[in-house]
Design a protein around this motif. Structure first.
Motif, PDB file in Angstrom:
ATOM      1  N   PHE A  34       0.833  -1.202   0.000  1.00 38.26           N
ATOM      2  CA  PHE A  34       0.000   0.000   0.000  1.00 38.26           C
ATOM      3  C   PHE A  34       0.871   1.256   0.000  1.00 38.26           C
ATOM      4  O   PHE A  34       0.598   2.221  -0.725  1.00 38.26           O
ATOM      5  CB  PHE A  34      -0.917  -0.018   1.219  1.00 38.26           C
ATOM      6  N   SER A  69       2.415   1.807  -3.382  1.00 44.71           N
ATOM      7  CA  SER A  69       1.386   2.255  -4.328  1.00 44.71           C
ATOM      8  C   SER A  69       1.058   3.726  -4.126  1.00 44.71           C
ATOM      9  O   SER A  69       0.941   4.493  -5.091  1.00 44.71           O
ATOM     10  CB  SER A  69       0.120   1.412  -4.165  1.00 44.71           C
ATOM     11  N   VAL A  70       0.924   4.129  -2.860  1.00 43.35           N
ATOM     12  CA  VAL A  70       0.606   5.522  -2.560  1.00 43.35           C
ATOM     13  C   VAL A  70       1.768   6.433  -2.944  1.00 43.35           C
ATOM     14  O   VAL A  70       1.564   7.536  -3.465  1.00 43.35           O
ATOM     15  CB  VAL A  70       0.246   5.679  -1.071  1.00 43.35           C
ATOM     16  N   ARG A  71       2.986   5.972  -2.692  1.00 40.86           N
ATOM     17  CA  ARG A  71       4.169   6.785  -3.015  1.00 40.86           C
ATOM     18  C   ARG A  71       4.282   7.014  -4.512  1.00 40.86           C
ATOM     19  O   ARG A  71       4.629   8.104  -4.972  1.00 40.86           O
ATOM     20  CB  ARG A  71       5.433   6.081  -2.500  1.00 40.86           C
ATOM     21  N   GLY A  81      -0.214   8.189  -5.588  1.00 41.25           N
ATOM     22  CA  GLY A  81      -1.109   8.553  -4.495  1.00 41.25           C
ATOM     23  C   GLY A  81      -2.404   9.185  -4.972  1.00 41.25           C
ATOM     24  O   GLY A  81      -3.482   8.910  -4.428  1.00 41.25           O
ATOM     25  N   VAL A 131      -4.748   6.444  -6.266  1.00 46.12           N
ATOM     26  CA  VAL A 131      -5.274   5.644  -5.154  1.00 46.12           C
ATOM     27  C   VAL A 131      -6.350   6.431  -4.408  1.00 46.12           C
ATOM     28  O   VAL A 131      -7.402   5.890  -4.047  1.00 46.12           O
ATOM     29  CB  VAL A 131      -4.139   5.243  -4.188  1.00 46.12           C
ATOM     30  N   ALA A 132      -6.111   7.727  -4.188  1.00 49.36           N
ATOM     31  CA  ALA A 132      -7.091   8.563  -3.488  1.00 49.36           C
ATOM     32  C   ALA A 132      -8.386   8.678  -4.303  1.00 49.36           C
ATOM     33  O   ALA A 132      -9.489   8.605  -3.759  1.00 49.36           O
ATOM     34  CB  ALA A 132      -6.506   9.944  -3.219  1.00 49.36           C
ATOM     35  N   VAL A 192      -5.300   9.376   2.478  1.00 56.80           N
ATOM     36  CA  VAL A 192      -4.355   8.793   1.526  1.00 56.80           C
ATOM     37  C   VAL A 192      -3.402   9.867   1.005  1.00 56.80           C
ATOM     38  O   VAL A 192      -2.179   9.654   0.924  1.00 56.80           O
ATOM     39  CB  VAL A 192      -5.104   8.126   0.352  1.00 56.80           C
ATOM     40  N   LEU A 193      -3.944  11.024   0.662  1.00 50.34           N
ATOM     41  CA  LEU A 193      -3.101  12.117   0.181  1.00 50.34           C
ATOM     42  C   LEU A 193      -2.166  12.623   1.274  1.00 50.34           C
ATOM     43  O   LEU A 193      -1.016  12.976   0.999  1.00 50.34           O
ATOM     44  CB  LEU A 193      -3.977  13.266  -0.336  1.00 50.34           C
ATOM     45  N   ARG A 199       0.590  10.189   1.415  1.00 49.74           N
ATOM     46  CA  ARG A 199       1.515  10.426   0.302  1.00 49.74           C
ATOM     47  C   ARG A 199       2.424  11.611   0.596  1.00 49.74           C
ATOM     48  O   ARG A 199       3.645  11.555   0.363  1.00 49.74           O
ATOM     49  CB  ARG A 199       0.732  10.686  -0.985  1.00 49.74           C
TER      50      ARG A 199
END
Length: 346
Positions: A168, A171-173, A176, A179-180, A202-203, A206
């Motif tokens: 996760f 993926s966010v890195r 992001g 994903v958001a 999520v942001l 990130r």
């Protein structure tokens, strides 16, 4: 605040009624309980408290690394805010957890939103480090110990969670924003506010990952996190070993102590003021009875001292730092409501 106080009162009354109705089923020897407390090893308790206090210096060091791309701040300036923030949690419950980013934002003169982002990434590193230590300790539990299969299954489950967190985070890195947006769309079908809130977090996560300027910083933060949670585990180990009259506790290995730490973390996720202390003690006592076969009196005494070592021992230091830094603790704790509103709005 009035609504929350009413909820606390209802919970307290419910607990009192439950104890009253079950008073005939409860067999608790108070003299044995007091004997356990009188005969604990003070050296082990002091070692546990020292380990817990040491983690706050590591937390300050880690926070200074997170904000270093924006502002260079000596980590010693951040130690006091760490103690004060966790003192607020000890006194006012888990609802005051966001006091720390508020205090740190004022301390280093940075925006509140940036420190909430740091708080988010800090919690993710905490979760990953705790899961790594827990799963490793469970996986190497000797086969001859009771509940070995359970320990291994729990360890493997924790390892799976750790890998999921890592996937996760990567993926966010990398993506992001995508994903958001996905979270906002999918969760928003059930609840639009929940979808927006999750996307915002999520942001924030990130942004927190982006604060790590290099891979070396990432490795350093991971090493600090692992060391810190190893010290927390050591505090549980030392506190259990303080009960020299109870072989079930005095003979615990570090790996078996991890289940106790997990029970404590689980019991403290929704800590309420004062009432949460007793629910956490009950959760730890139940775990010691179930997994180690410790007598209820020793288990309860150990749960009480674990609360003192891991949480309440912080309070005097936090109050001293609050005086030094001229922080009014209760108004600062109340700021968690304003922080939550800012976090949700961004």
């Amino acid at each position: 605040m009035k609504k929350r106080n009413a909820i606390f009162l209802v919970i307290l009354i419910a607990l009192a009624v439950t104890v009253f109705l079950n008073r005939g089923r409860i067999h608790f020897d108070w003299s044995a309980f007091m004997l356990q407390l009188r005969t604990v090893s003070l050296g082990h308790l002091a070692a546990g408290i020292a380990l817990i206090w040491g983690t706050f210096w590591l937390r300050a060091w880690r926070w200074s690394i997170f904000i270093s791309p924006t502002k260079k701040v000596p980590f010693t300036r951040l130690v006091g805010s760490q103690f004060i923030g966790f003192t607020a949690v000890a006194l006012f419950g888990r609802l005051a957890d966001l006091t720390r980013p508020y205090l740190l934002a004022k301390r280093v003169d940075l925006s509140l939103s940036s420190q909430v982002a740091v708080y988010t990434i800090e919690r993710m590193f905490d979760l990953a480090a705790a899961a790594i230590i827990f799963s490793t300790a469970m996986a190497v539990t000797p086969k001859g110990l009771p509940h070995h299969d359970l320990f291994v299954r729990v360890g493997l489950g924790s390892l799976v969670v750790t890998v999921a967190i890592a996937v996760f985070a990567v993926s966010v890195r990398i993506a992001g924003g995508a994903v958001a947006a996905f979270a906002r769309t999918t969760i928003g079908r059930l609840s639009k506010p929940a979808g927006e809130s999750f996307a915002t977090k999520v942001l924030g996560f990130r942004d927190g990952l982006n604060t790590l300027a290099s891979f070396q910083d990432f490795l350093l933060v991971l090493a600090i996190s692992l060391t810190m949670w190893g010290m927390i585990g050591g505090a549980y180990y030392e506190t259990a070993h303080a009960f020299v009259r109870t072989p079930e506790l005095a003979g615990l290995t570090f790996s078996r102590t991890m289940l106790l730490m997990a029970a404590s973390i689980g019991g403290g996720l929704l800590t309420l003021p004062i009432i949460g202390w007793f629910t956490q003690i009950a959760a730890m006592a139940a775990a010691m009875q179930a997994f180690y076969g410790a007598p209820i009196e020793a288990a309860t005494a150990c749960g009480a001292l674990l609360l003192v070592v891991t949480m309440l021992s912080i309070v005097p230091v936090g109050l001293i730092f609050a005086q030094i830094e001229q922080v009014s603790l209760k108004p600062a704790a109340i700021e968690h409501e304003a922080i939550a509103g800012v976090d949700a709005a961004e």
